[in-house]
Scaffold this motif. Structure first.
Motif, PDB file in Angstrom:
ATOM      1  N   UNK A 219      13.887  75.889-102.339  1.00  0.00           N
ATOM      2  CA  UNK A 219      14.511  74.806-101.550  1.00  0.00           C
ATOM      3  C   UNK A 219      13.704  74.416-100.313  1.00  0.00           C
ATOM      4  N   UNK A 220      12.729  75.252 -99.912  1.00  0.00           N
ATOM      5  CA  UNK A 220      11.916  74.957 -98.722  1.00  0.00           C
ATOM      6  C   UNK A 220      10.760  74.000 -99.025  1.00  0.00           C
ATOM      7  N   UNK A 221      10.623  73.604-100.274  1.00  0.00           N
ATOM      8  CA  UNK A 221       9.472  72.798-100.694  1.00  0.00           C
ATOM      9  C   UNK A 221       9.322  71.521 -99.885  1.00  0.00           C
ATOM     10  N   UNK A 222      10.420  70.799 -99.693  1.00  0.00           N
ATOM     11  CA  UNK A 222      10.357  69.529 -98.974  1.00  0.00           C
ATOM     12  C   UNK A 222       9.965  69.729 -97.517  1.00  0.00           C
ATOM     13  N   UNK A 223      10.473  70.796 -96.906  1.00  0.00           N
ATOM     14  CA  UNK A 223      10.193  71.060 -95.495  1.00  0.00           C
ATOM     15  C   UNK A 223       8.740  71.478 -95.259  1.00  0.00           C
ATOM     16  N   UNK A 224       8.191  72.286 -96.145  1.00  0.00           N
ATOM     17  CA  UNK A 224       6.885  72.900 -95.893  1.00  0.00           C
ATOM     18  C   UNK A 224       5.713  72.175 -96.529  1.00  0.00           C
TER      19      UNK A 224
ATOM     20  N   UNK B   9       5.906  68.087 -88.769  1.00  0.00           N
ATOM     21  CA  UNK B   9       6.715  68.554 -87.639  1.00  0.00           C
ATOM     22  C   UNK B   9       7.009  70.049 -87.770  1.00  0.00           C
ATOM     23  N   UNK B  10       7.387  70.471 -88.965  1.00  0.00           N
ATOM     24  CA  UNK B  10       7.699  71.891 -89.192  1.00  0.00           C
ATOM     25  C   UNK B  10       6.484  72.767 -88.882  1.00  0.00           C
TER      26      UNK B  10
END
Length: 367
Positions: free
Chosen positions: A338-343, A89-90
């Motif tokens: 912290x962006x690991x999960x999102x990207x 989605x991101x």
């Protein structure tokens, strides 16, 4: 769950590299108008690396067949949502901005559901369907194993699949909504079944794959000529469209299946060598999903920097190398944030310097 065989990590990395090379070839073909002889070469290479999506499906089938413990469906789906769908989605919104920033809400929803924000995102829409069906698939695999029906199962599956592909092949070329059958799990179920068979019969599977290499190499080369011939008789060599090459025709099913066998044998060989190539592919294998969904962004970012005066094939190779390094490198760096999960769909990796390393660094600092 059992430990994943090392050759599967190698296969996953090779499939990712194949995807990036396909994207590089497509970009150069669509934007730089190569000469006819270069277009022919690029069409042949595009076929050569066309194994990517079926290999990924094969690997998902293998991993799902390894599920031995009881399945907590809600927990499993939640994990897959975090791992696959959140980055999807991101990155889809990144591609909306990159390719078409003036979409209406209804068009955005349509592209999200169908995986149309970028040319490669259809795969996520298709593969998540297998995960949603895990409560049916895993018990069925276990039943097959208890009855020892694997040979009969794969023979029947191959006959049904070839028949199904023969039927839908004209449909996927149409302009109607029916052509979206190409992103349903039905369009790739045979490769998934093949992965399940490999997981449950691993020693026999490995032995068969290695023993079949001589005959399968001849079969693969013959099918490579066939699918290449089909491409060049269906299109003018002065206007080859690589987007028209589909997995969903009988000749491509046979070709890709043969290539999967060869790739498995090659992957076993690479593992056995324990070379730097194996080390590199293992590293790439840690970040294939994040790099897969993000690589088109990096490709479009670096493509304008490549001189158009050189040969188109050389442009494609350079674009492939830069995109691969950037995709994997960025994923490696993002994994520690912290962006690991999102990207990239992975929980943050906390990295620390070892004490000896810190000591060495201090020695280089002037007092």
């Amino acid at each position: 769950m059992k430990k994943t065989p090392a050759e599967l990590t190698v296969m996953k990395s090779l499939a990712f590299l194949a995807v990036v090379f396909q994207s590089a070839l497509l970009y150069i073909m669509n934007h730089h108008s190569p000469h006819a002889e270069e277009a022919i070469m690029m069409g042949m290479l595009f076929h050569f690396v066309k194994f990517s999506a079926p290999v990924f499906v094969f690997l998902v089938g293998f991993h799902m067949a390894q599920q031995k413990e009881a399945i907590h469906y809600r927990r499993y789906v939640s994990h897959k949502w975090t791992e696959l769908m959140i980055p999807y989605i991101v990155w889809s919104f990144v591609y909306f901005i990159l390719f078409s920033s003036h979409l209406h809400a209804s068009e955005v929803m349509k592209q999200l559901v169908l995986g149309e924000a970028a040319p490669h995102l259809w795969y996520v829409v298709m593969i998540i369907q297998f995960h949603l069906l895990i409560l049916i698939i895993v018990p069925f695999f276990r039943w097959l194993d208890q009855k020892k029906y694997w040979k009969s199962f794969i023979i029947v599956s191959s006959i049904i699949y070839i028949g199904f592909i023969t039927f839908i092949s004209p449909i996927v070329q149409s302009e109607s909504y029916i052509h979206y059958v190409d992103r349903t799990f039905l369009a790739y179920f045979f490769y998934f079944c093949l992965g399940g068979v490999a997981a449950y019969t691993l020693p026999s599977w490995r032995k068969f794959v290695i023993q079949a290499i001589p005959l399968n190499t001849f079969l693969f080369l013959s099918l490579f000529i066939v699918v290449g011939y089909e491409l060049f008789i269906s299109q003018s060599i002065f206007s080859i469209d690589l987007t028209e090459i589909t997995y969903l025709k009988p000749s491509m099913v046979l070709y890709v299946t043969s290539e999967i066998f060869l790739l498995y044998g090659l992957s076993i060989t690479i593992v056995q060598t324990k070379s730097r190539l194996y080390t590199a592919l293992r590293f790439i294998g840690r970040y294939t999903y994040g790099a897969y969904i993000g690589h088109v962004f990096f490709l479009h970012m670096f493509a304008p920097m490549i001189p158009t005066t050189m040969y188109s094939m050389l442009q494609a190779v350079i674009l492939f190398l830069i995109t691969t390094i950037a995709s994997i490198g960025i994923c490696y760096m993002v994994h520690a944030t912290p962006l690991s999960l999102l990207l990239i769909g992975q929980t943050r990796e906390h990295r620390t310097l070892s004490i000896p390393t810190i000591s060495k660094l201090k020695k280089g600092i002037p007092s």
